[in-house]
Write an enzyme that holds these catalytic residues in place. Structure first.
Site, PDB file in Angstrom:
ATOM      1  N   ASP A  30      38.057  55.616  36.629  1.00 10.32           N
ATOM      2  CA  ASP A  30      39.487  55.581  37.138  1.00 10.32           C
ATOM      3  C   ASP A  30      40.082  55.946  36.817  1.00 10.32           C
ATOM      4  O   ASP A  30      40.121  55.307  34.566  1.00 10.32           O
ATOM      5  CB  ASP A  30      39.253  54.158  36.656  1.00 10.32           C
ATOM      6  CG  ASP A  30      38.356  52.854  38.064  1.00 10.32           C
ATOM      7  OD1 ASP A  30      37.119  53.857  38.024  1.00 10.32           O
ATOM      8  OD2 ASP A  30      38.202  51.490  38.310  1.00 10.32           O
ATOM      9  N   GLN A  88      39.360  54.744  32.302  1.00 13.67           N
ATOM     10  CA  GLN A  88      38.206  54.521  32.183  1.00 13.67           C
ATOM     11  C   GLN A  88      37.461  55.132  31.673  1.00 13.67           C
ATOM     12  O   GLN A  88      36.800  56.569  31.766  1.00 13.67           O
ATOM     13  CB  GLN A  88      37.508  53.916  33.601  1.00 13.67           C
ATOM     14  CG  GLN A  88      38.033  52.841  33.729  1.00 13.67           C
ATOM     15  CD  GLN A  88      38.166  51.434  32.877  1.00 13.67           C
ATOM     16  OE1 GLN A  88      37.041  50.591  33.025  1.00 13.67           O
ATOM     17  NE2 GLN A  88      38.959  50.881  32.442  1.00 13.67           N
ATOM     18  N   TRP A 148      27.933  54.604  32.712  1.00 11.14           N
ATOM     19  CA  TRP A 148      28.782  53.428  32.416  1.00 11.14           C
ATOM     20  C   TRP A 148      28.663  52.612  30.938  1.00 11.14           C
ATOM     21  O   TRP A 148      27.788  52.170  31.319  1.00 11.14           O
ATOM     22  CB  TRP A 148      28.960  53.416  33.415  1.00 11.14           C
ATOM     23  CG  TRP A 148      30.455  51.851  33.758  1.00 11.14           C
ATOM     24  CD1 TRP A 148      31.797  52.716  34.389  1.00 11.14           C
ATOM     25  CD2 TRP A 148      30.255  50.239  33.589  1.00 11.14           C
ATOM     26  NE1 TRP A 148      32.030  51.338  33.985  1.00 11.14           N
ATOM     27  CE2 TRP A 148      31.441  49.835  33.950  1.00 11.14           C
ATOM     28  CE3 TRP A 148      29.246  49.390  33.102  1.00 11.14           C
ATOM     29  CZ2 TRP A 148      31.711  48.334  33.667  1.00 11.14           C
ATOM     30  CZ3 TRP A 148      29.033  48.329  32.838  1.00 11.14           C
ATOM     31  CH2 TRP A 148      30.859  47.669  32.789  1.00 11.14           C
ATOM     32  N   PHE A 173      39.248  47.105  31.019  1.00 13.36           N
ATOM     33  CA  PHE A 173      38.953  47.966  31.907  1.00 13.36           C
ATOM     34  C   PHE A 173      40.388  48.319  32.579  1.00 13.36           C
ATOM     35  O   PHE A 173      41.365  48.266  32.286  1.00 13.36           O
ATOM     36  CB  PHE A 173      38.286  46.479  33.404  1.00 13.36           C
ATOM     37  CG  PHE A 173      37.176  46.007  33.304  1.00 13.36           C
ATOM     38  CD1 PHE A 173      36.051  46.847  32.899  1.00 13.36           C
ATOM     39  CD2 PHE A 173      36.342  45.508  34.063  1.00 13.36           C
ATOM     40  CE1 PHE A 173      34.569  47.164  31.987  1.00 13.36           C
ATOM     41  CE2 PHE A 173      34.565  45.311  34.255  1.00 13.36           C
ATOM     42  CZ  PHE A 173      34.170  46.024  33.075  1.00 13.36           C
ATOM     43  N   ASP A 190      42.499  44.670  36.930  1.00 15.16           N
ATOM     44  CA  ASP A 190      42.517  45.994  38.057  1.00 15.16           C
ATOM     45  C   ASP A 190      44.366  45.898  38.120  1.00 15.16           C
ATOM     46  O   ASP A 190      44.776  46.407  39.960  1.00 15.16           O
ATOM     47  CB  ASP A 190      42.355  46.943  38.938  1.00 15.16           C
ATOM     48  CG  ASP A 190      40.643  47.024  38.745  1.00 15.16           C
ATOM     49  OD1 ASP A 190      40.569  46.750  37.187  1.00 15.16           O
ATOM     50  OD2 ASP A 190      39.751  46.966  39.708  1.00 15.16           O
ATOM     51  N   GLU A 247      38.914  46.580  44.499  1.00 17.17           N
ATOM     52  CA  GLU A 247      38.591  47.027  42.896  1.00 17.17           C
ATOM     53  C   GLU A 247      40.488  48.088  43.353  1.00 17.17           C
ATOM     54  O   GLU A 247      40.708  48.589  44.666  1.00 17.17           O
ATOM     55  CB  GLU A 247      38.141  47.993  42.811  1.00 17.17           C
ATOM     56  CG  GLU A 247      36.498  47.441  42.834  1.00 17.17           C
ATOM     57  CD  GLU A 247      35.287  48.061  41.678  1.00 17.17           C
ATOM     58  OE1 GLU A 247      34.504  46.781  41.099  1.00 17.17           O
ATOM     59  OE2 GLU A 247      35.043  48.452  42.420  1.00 17.17           O
TER      60      GLU A 247
HETATM   61  C1  FRU Z   1      36.571  50.871  39.719  1.00 23.26           C
HETATM   62  C2  FRU Z   1      36.125  49.701  38.598  1.00 23.26           C
HETATM   63  C3  FRU Z   1      37.496  48.935  37.886  1.00 23.26           C
HETATM   64  C4  FRU Z   1      36.905  48.380  36.925  1.00 23.26           C
HETATM   65  C5  FRU Z   1      36.437  49.229  36.194  1.00 23.26           C
HETATM   66  C6  FRU Z   1      35.200  49.231  34.771  1.00 23.26           C
HETATM   67  O1  FRU Z   1      35.845  51.799  39.080  1.00 23.26           O
HETATM   68  O2  FRU Z   1      34.902  49.310  39.154  1.00 23.26           O
HETATM   69  O3  FRU Z   1      37.045  47.267  39.087  1.00 23.26           O
HETATM   70  O4  FRU Z   1      38.563  47.782  36.334  1.00 23.26           O
HETATM   71  O5  FRU Z   1      35.938  49.790  37.456  1.00 23.26           O
HETATM   72  O6  FRU Z   1      35.029  50.733  34.614  1.00 23.26           O
END
Ligand code: FRU
Length: 441
Positions: A16, A32, A40, A72, A137, A189
């Protein structure tokens, strides 16, 4: 193969966009990022800057995972009046702290007084904690008419979006909830609330966008339009699809500065959580879409979101050349912009030696896009959308992605692809123009 004009980090996982903010001639894009690998994990905020939204320079990690708390997604603001106590013009990041040792998410802030180069996490964090496992978020902006900071944030697992207000970015008060009204799918999200101009009028409306992790059409990015009065969002339209592809997720915008038509820009992650883990390792994973300017168009009694590729990105390309496709197969550079008429039928297929294919065709106002990848079958995709306008269909090709903007920007489609090489084999029928990348981003 790295993208030629889309942003991707030199190494490791990107997802993100976060903290999109402009200060003193510099566009900041945080995102991110896993500093330790291509999967991830260890989520932190990576950082890049640009003077024009087209060419980006990667900077060191801005906010790192610490004390069993990942960083996040979230947003950033310039606190012109110093309301939070970090000084006039401090850059304040508002992000979700996500515990790694138990299911608990809460909102935190961090401040920078050196143009985003270093951040100090606020000692009084969290600033908003309702003891939830999925609460994340925060999207924050200054709402001048009501004289307060507004935060939109989601209770992901409950498909709920809440609006909070604050005068100092530290104490937050719940103002209202955005109605869910039959939105398809599950797990909300990355909400985004922004005021947009209606083309050809002096009017504006507010866009509320949310990404739905599974079970929603297109990339999962759904939006509706309506009014926001500083307390409540009142919808005027039903849910619409922001992108018909599989990979335009978690988009948020730079709410300021706007262009001469009052349009802000946004950018999305060209990936998704279902597919990304299946992609073969190549040292880095994940890229951003091209930035797109946003406005609204009134169309037969409804309003639609219109996305237009940021003009400075198109300036990276040379002049238009005409290409007639009845001549059989020919190579086309992997980084190029194609334009095809929306009023005539055509079709084209791009392929590589490994048998991967991307096809687009238009017949009777129906645009069909197909992706076929025998090596990464999880990327199989076919979608159809009804399109209608006098404007040409614009196709942005890059190593790793294709973005299709049809209906004058009201129907968009974003896909990543793994076609190999500097040029793809192009065959089909119809006429198009092509522009080749002239300046490397
Ligand atoms: C969306 C998400 C968000 C979260 C982040 C974690 O892609 O799942 O909701 O903050 O990625 O990496």
């Amino acid at each position: 193969m790295r993208p030629r004009y889309h942003y991707a980090p030199a190494a490791n996982w990107l997802s993100d966009p976060n903290g999109l903010v402009w200060q003193d001639g510099e566009w900041h894009m945080f995102y991110q990022y896993n500093p330790f690998g291509e999967d991830w994990g260890h989520m932190s905020w990576g950082h890049a800057v640009s003077s024009d939204l087209a060419q980006w320079q990667e900077l060191p990690v801005a906010l790192a995972e610490e004390d069993s708390t990942m960083i996040f997604s979230g947003s950033a603001v310039i606190d012109a009046g110093g309301s939070a106590g970090f000084g006039h013009d401090a850059m304040v990041a508002i992000y979700t702290g996500a515990r790694t040792d138990r299911p608990h998410q809460f909102q935190c802030i961090a401040a920078s007084t050196d143009r985003g180069r270093s951040f100090a996490k606020f000692a009084g964090n969290p600033v908003l904690d309702i003891q939830m496992a999925d609460f994340r978020d925060p999207s924050v902006f200054w709402h001048a008419p009501s004289g307060q900071w507004i935060m939109v944030v989601v209770l992901s697992d409950e498909n709920r979006a809440l609006i909070y207000g604050s005068t100092n970015l530290k104490a937050w008060r719940e103002l209202s909830e955005i109605p869910r009204d039959g939105a398809p799918g599950h797990l909300w999200e990355c909400p985004f609330l922004v005021e947009l101009p209606i083309e050809g009028t002096d009017e504006t409306r507010w866009l509320f966008k949310v990404d739905v992790l599974s079970g929603a059409p297109g990339s999962g990015a759904l939006y509706r339009l309506g009014e926001f009065d500083g307390t409540r969002f009142v919808a005027e339209t039903g849910w619409q699809i922001a992108d018909h592809g599989d990979e335009f997720y978690a988009a948020i915008g730079w709410t300021d500065p706007r262009d001469a038509q009052g349009r802000p820009a946004w950018i999305g992650w060209m990936g998704n959580h279902a597919v990304q883990k299946h992609l073969p390792p190549q040292g880095w994973r994940g890229a951003m879409s091209a930035p797109r300017r946003l406005s609204l168009r009134r169309e037969s009694e409804t309003l639609r979101l219109v996305q237009a590729v940021e003009p400075s990105c198109l300036e990276l390309f040379g002049p238009r050349e005409t290409l007639l496709l009845n001549e059989g197969c020919r190579p086309v550079a992997a980084a190029s912009v194609l334009e095809l008429p929306e009023s005539a039928g055509w079709s084209f297929t791009l392929s590589d030696d490994a048998g991967r294919r991307l096809s687009c065709s238009l017949a009777d106002g129906r645009l069909i896009v197909e992706r076929h990848d025998p090596i990464t079958p999880q990327l199989a995709h076919v979608s159809a959308m009804d399109v209608s306008s006098d404007a040409p269909v614009q196709v942005l090709l890059d190593t790793g992605s294709i973005e299709v903007l049809a209906s004058g920007g009201a129907d968009c489609l974003t896909l990543q692809h793994r076609l190999a090489g500097e040029a793809f084999a192009l065959r089909g029928k119809g006429a198009m123009t092509v522009r080749y990348l002239a300046v490397s981003a």
